[in-house]
Design a protein around this motif. Structure first.
Motif, mmCIF file in Angstrom:
data_model
loop_
_atom_site.group_PDB
_atom_site.id
_atom_site.type_symbol
_atom_site.label_atom_id
_atom_site.label_comp_id
_atom_site.label_asym_id
_atom_site.label_seq_id
_atom_site.Cartn_x
_atom_site.Cartn_y
_atom_site.Cartn_z
ATOM 1 N N GLU A 72 -42.201 109.598 26.535
ATOM 2 C CA GLU A 72 -43.533 110.134 26.837
ATOM 3 C C GLU A 72 -44.541 109.024 27.106
ATOM 4 O O GLU A 72 -45.340 109.114 28.053
ATOM 5 C CB GLU A 72 -44.020 111.015 25.684
ATOM 6 N N LEU A 73 -44.528 107.986 26.278
ATOM 7 C CA LEU A 73 -45.459 106.872 26.476
ATOM 8 C C LEU A 73 -45.240 106.212 27.836
ATOM 9 O O LEU A 73 -46.191 105.949 28.575
ATOM 10 C CB LEU A 73 -45.311 105.845 25.355
ATOM 11 N N LEU A 74 -43.972 105.946 28.144
ATOM 12 C CA LEU A 74 -43.684 105.295 29.413
ATOM 13 C C LEU A 74 -44.005 106.210 30.596
ATOM 14 O O LEU A 74 -44.538 105.757 31.611
ATOM 15 C CB LEU A 74 -42.228 104.814 29.441
ATOM 16 N N TRP A 75 -43.723 107.501 30.465
ATOM 17 C CA TRP A 75 -44.073 108.454 31.515
ATOM 18 C C TRP A 75 -45.581 108.452 31.753
ATOM 19 O O TRP A 75 -46.039 108.479 32.904
ATOM 20 C CB TRP A 75 -43.589 109.847 31.122
ATOM 21 N N ALA A 76 -46.346 108.412 30.669
ATOM 22 C CA ALA A 76 -47.806 108.459 30.769
ATOM 23 C C ALA A 76 -48.377 107.269 31.536
ATOM 24 O O ALA A 76 -49.439 107.383 32.154
ATOM 25 C CB ALA A 76 -48.436 108.531 29.379
ATOM 26 N N ILE A 77 -47.671 106.148 31.522
ATOM 27 C CA ILE A 77 -48.168 104.972 32.246
ATOM 28 C C ILE A 77 -47.482 104.803 33.596
ATOM 29 O O ILE A 77 -47.720 103.826 34.300
ATOM 30 C CB ILE A 77 -48.046 103.689 31.396
ATOM 31 N N GLY A 78 -46.604 105.757 33.941
ATOM 32 C CA GLY A 78 -45.947 105.693 35.241
ATOM 33 C C GLY A 78 -44.690 104.847 35.264
ATOM 34 O O GLY A 78 -44.257 104.385 36.324
ATOM 35 N N TRP A 79 -44.085 104.661 34.122
ATOM 36 C CA TRP A 79 -42.837 103.906 34.018
ATOM 37 C C TRP A 79 -41.759 104.837 33.490
ATOM 38 O O TRP A 79 -42.049 105.892 32.936
ATOM 39 C CB TRP A 79 -42.997 102.719 33.066
ATOM 40 N N GLU A 80 -40.509 104.413 33.614
ATOM 41 C CA GLU A 80 -39.427 105.187 33.032
ATOM 42 C C GLU A 80 -38.590 104.278 32.137
ATOM 43 O O GLU A 80 -38.422 103.096 32.426
ATOM 44 C CB GLU A 80 -38.550 105.842 34.098
ATOM 45 N N PRO A 81 -38.072 104.834 31.052
ATOM 46 C CA PRO A 81 -37.240 104.008 30.161
ATOM 47 C C PRO A 81 -35.865 103.783 30.781
ATOM 48 O O PRO A 81 -35.388 104.587 31.575
ATOM 49 C CB PRO A 81 -37.133 104.853 28.887
#
Length: 139
Positions: A72-81
């Motif tokens: 969720e955090l990475l999605w929120a900044i436009g990144w993917e894990p």
């Protein structure tokens, strides 16, 4: 002044080091987006539906993160894990068997409820069958 030394077993050390690498990577990604897009913790918090204080603690490594929250955090900044598992070099992960006796097994009548709560099934022999997260997601 009182001081103490904390000893971690190998399993705990491996888990702590992995989570430290994950937090460092999240911090790096957030810093990059802060520079690139002037992204704030408040904006991240609003996007994932939590408070800025929670995001601050999570990015700061002061709060435990679930795999879901990492996503969720990475999605929120436009990144993917991205996750990659690799084998540990031979000899670096020796299993040391404890000499203590095994914990007492719950009575058979409790195994079904316990298995259900753990996301598994109890087979006809009364043994618990664990299911993976993927199996649970598609059950």
């Amino acid at each position: 002044m009182t001081s103490f030394e904390l000893e971690l077993d190998e399993k705990s050390r491996a888990g702590a080091e992995f989570m430290a690498r994950v937090i460092d990577e999240i911090r790096r990604a957030v810093a990059a987006e802060k520079t690139r897009r002037k992204l704030t913790q408040q904006a991240i918090a609003e996007k994932i539906g939590t408070s800025r204080a929670v995001v601050n603690r999570q990015i700061g490594g002061l709060e435990n993160l679930t795999a879901r929250r990492i996503g969720e955090l990475l999605w929120a900044i436009g990144w993917e894990p991205h996750f990659e598992a690799r084998p540990i070099p031979e000899g670096n992960n020796e299993i040391i068997r404890p000499t203590a006796t095994a914990p007492r097994q719950p009575a058979n009548e409790n195994r079904g409820a316990r298995a259900s709560a753990l996301g598994g099934n109890t087979n006809r022999d009364g043994d618990h069958e664990q299911r993976s997260a993927a199996q649970l997601a598609y059950a």
